[in-house]
Design an enzyme around this catalytic site. Structure first.
Site, PDB file in Angstrom:
ATOM      1  N   ASP A   1       0.819  -1.215   0.000  1.00  0.00           N
ATOM      2  CA  ASP A   1       0.000   0.000   0.000  1.00  0.00           C
ATOM      3  C   ASP A   1       0.851   1.262   0.000  1.00  0.00           C
ATOM      4  O   ASP A   1       2.077   1.208   0.097  1.00  0.00           O
ATOM      5  CB  ASP A   1      -0.972  -0.014   1.192  1.00  0.00           C
ATOM      6  CG  ASP A   1      -0.273  -0.329   2.513  1.00  0.00           C
ATOM      7  OD1 ASP A   1       0.964  -0.332   2.552  1.00  0.00           O
ATOM      8  OD2 ASP A   1      -0.976  -0.581   3.506  1.00  0.00           O
TER       9      ASP A   1
ATOM     10  N   ASN B   1      -7.003  -1.166  14.560  1.00  0.00           N
ATOM     11  CA  ASN B   1      -8.431  -1.287  14.208  1.00  0.00           C
ATOM     12  C   ASN B   1      -8.698  -2.552  13.383  1.00  0.00           C
ATOM     13  O   ASN B   1      -9.792  -2.740  12.873  1.00  0.00           O
ATOM     14  CB  ASN B   1      -8.912  -0.038  13.444  1.00  0.00           C
ATOM     15  CG  ASN B   1      -8.211   0.109  12.102  1.00  0.00           C
ATOM     16  OD1 ASN B   1      -7.297  -0.648  11.786  1.00  0.00           O
ATOM     17  ND2 ASN B   1      -8.627   1.091  11.319  1.00  0.00           N
TER      18      ASN B   1
ATOM     19  N   HIS C   1      -7.095  -3.415  10.563  1.00  0.00           N
ATOM     20  CA  HIS C   1      -6.830  -3.333   9.115  1.00  0.00           C
ATOM     21  C   HIS C   1      -5.603  -4.157   8.717  1.00  0.00           C
ATOM     22  O   HIS C   1      -4.704  -4.390   9.516  1.00  0.00           O
ATOM     23  CB  HIS C   1      -6.706  -1.874   8.637  1.00  0.00           C
ATOM     24  CG  HIS C   1      -5.444  -1.168   9.015  1.00  0.00           C
ATOM     25  ND1 HIS C   1      -5.367   0.206   9.109  1.00  0.00           N
ATOM     26  CD2 HIS C   1      -4.186  -1.612   9.299  1.00  0.00           C
ATOM     27  CE1 HIS C   1      -4.137   0.557   9.421  1.00  0.00           C
ATOM     28  NE2 HIS C   1      -3.397  -0.526   9.557  1.00  0.00           N
TER      29      HIS C   1
ATOM     30  N   GLU D   1      -9.770  -1.120   5.677  1.00  0.00           N
ATOM     31  CA  GLU D   1     -10.289  -0.649   6.954  1.00  0.00           C
ATOM     32  C   GLU D   1     -11.584  -1.386   7.333  1.00  0.00           C
ATOM     33  O   GLU D   1     -12.221  -2.009   6.467  1.00  0.00           O
ATOM     34  CB  GLU D   1     -10.563   0.860   6.852  1.00  0.00           C
ATOM     35  CG  GLU D   1      -9.329   1.708   6.568  1.00  0.00           C
ATOM     36  CD  GLU D   1      -8.494   1.998   7.808  1.00  0.00           C
ATOM     37  OE1 GLU D   1      -7.883   1.049   8.345  1.00  0.00           O
ATOM     38  OE2 GLU D   1      -8.438   3.162   8.224  1.00  0.00           O
TER      39      GLU D   1
HETATM   40  C1  F6R Z   1       1.616  -0.668   6.113  1.00  0.00           C
HETATM   41  C2  F6R Z   1       0.386  -1.433   6.295  1.00  0.00           C
HETATM   42  C3  F6R Z   1      -0.324  -1.363   7.597  1.00  0.00           C
HETATM   43  C4  F6R Z   1       0.569  -1.831   8.755  1.00  0.00           C
HETATM   44  C5  F6R Z   1      -0.175  -1.807  10.083  1.00  0.00           C
HETATM   45  C6  F6R Z   1       0.738  -2.108  11.235  1.00  0.00           C
HETATM   46  O1  F6R Z   1       2.147  -0.917   4.827  1.00  0.00           O
HETATM   47  O2  F6R Z   1      -0.058  -2.085   5.404  1.00  0.00           O
HETATM   48  O3  F6R Z   1      -1.472  -2.145   7.533  1.00  0.00           O
HETATM   49  O4  F6R Z   1       1.028  -3.127   8.500  1.00  0.00           O
HETATM   50  O5  F6R Z   1      -0.781  -0.573  10.279  1.00  0.00           O
HETATM   51  O6  F6R Z   1       1.722  -1.125  11.320  1.00  0.00           O
HETATM   52  P1  F6R Z   1       2.921  -1.240  12.393  1.00  0.00           P
HETATM   53  O7  F6R Z   1       3.694  -2.451  12.022  1.00  0.00           O
HETATM   54  O8  F6R Z   1       3.715   0.031  12.206  1.00  0.00           O
HETATM   55  O9  F6R Z   1       2.273  -1.363  13.717  1.00  0.00           O
END
Ligand code: F6R
Length: 235
Positions: A52, A121, A123, A128
């Protein structure tokens, strides 16, 4: 985890690997780079897909997903430009950008392995809560939580209202998925992901429908799962 990735590449040198960015992946990728360097694993045929990107953030911005991939995997391993495929979060035509990514994945024969994190959350990528599980690449409106937690990646405050992301259809179609989580901040959402009802309310629960998925968590991320549930889940 690093061994799982390097093993897949030894088994299939032209693997198509989709990676998330973020803190969870940072440590894991450092280990992959160390292992690859020590064992001289050939990454030259591996194709990488970025999960993403934040809309409106250039690839050069410190904290963008592209910046993360470059820093933690592509530059250290000398991955050539043709071997990684990232969303351009500043593309004028975002729908075209989504279509382009879907076509690349199709042309490469699908994703062999997705390594993803989870947001508090629930995701995965920018899928989301409430998102349909049949989507491929799409532009997503980001929840308040994602917008505020996302600030941690940047040096200055950014507008993070939307993201461009692979969809859950990609995850379901991927041959293998590894979801990683660490730290107590992820404990509640991990408990819901593993033990709660499979529903788009907690998007990450979709992973339980995948026949070849692994959820890798540390003790802190597992801390909301009661002992008796751990035994039930492990058996
Ligand atoms: C980022 C992504 C997000 C993260 C998630 C966890 O490319 O796809 O879904 O994997 O928000 O982020 P961290 O590892 O920083 O807690």
């Amino acid at each position: 985890m690093a061994t799982m990735i390097t093993d897949r590449i030894k088994e299939k040198p032209n693997s198509v690997i989709c990676l998330a960015s973020g803190d969870t992946l940072k440590l894991a990728l450092r280990k992959v780079v160390d292992k690859a360097t020590q064992q001289q694993i050939d990454f030259s045929a591996v194709q990488f897909i970025g999960l993403d990107e934040w809309i409106g953030i250039t690839a050069e911005t410190h904290g963008s997903c592209a910046d993360f991939f470059n820093k933690y995997i592509f530059l250290p391993l000398g991955i050539p430009n043709n071997n990684f495929h990232l969303f351009n979060g500043t593309a004028i035509d975002l729908e075209k950008e989504c279509k382009k990514m879907d076509e690349i994945i199709l042309r490469l024969g699908g994703i062999d392995l997705m390594v993803v994190g989870i947001g508090i959350n629930g995701h995965i990528g920018f899928n989301e809560p409430g998102i349909s599980t049949s989507l491929k690449s799409h532009v997503a409106e980001l929840q308040e939580t994602t917008q505020s937690v996302g600030q941690k990646y940047f040096n200055s405050t950014q507008i993070l209202k939307e993201g461009i992301t692979l969809g859950f259809q990609h995850l379901i179609d991927s041959k293998e998925v590894i979801l990683m989580a660490s730290g107590v901040a992820k404990a509640q959402i991990i408990q819901k992901t593993i033990l709660g009802e499979i529903s788009e309310v907690v998007p990450a629960t979709v992973i339980r429908k995948h026949p070849n998925a692994l959820i890798l968590i540390d003790e802190e991320a597992a801390s909301s799962i009661a002992e008796k549930e751990r035994i039930r889940f492990n058996s």
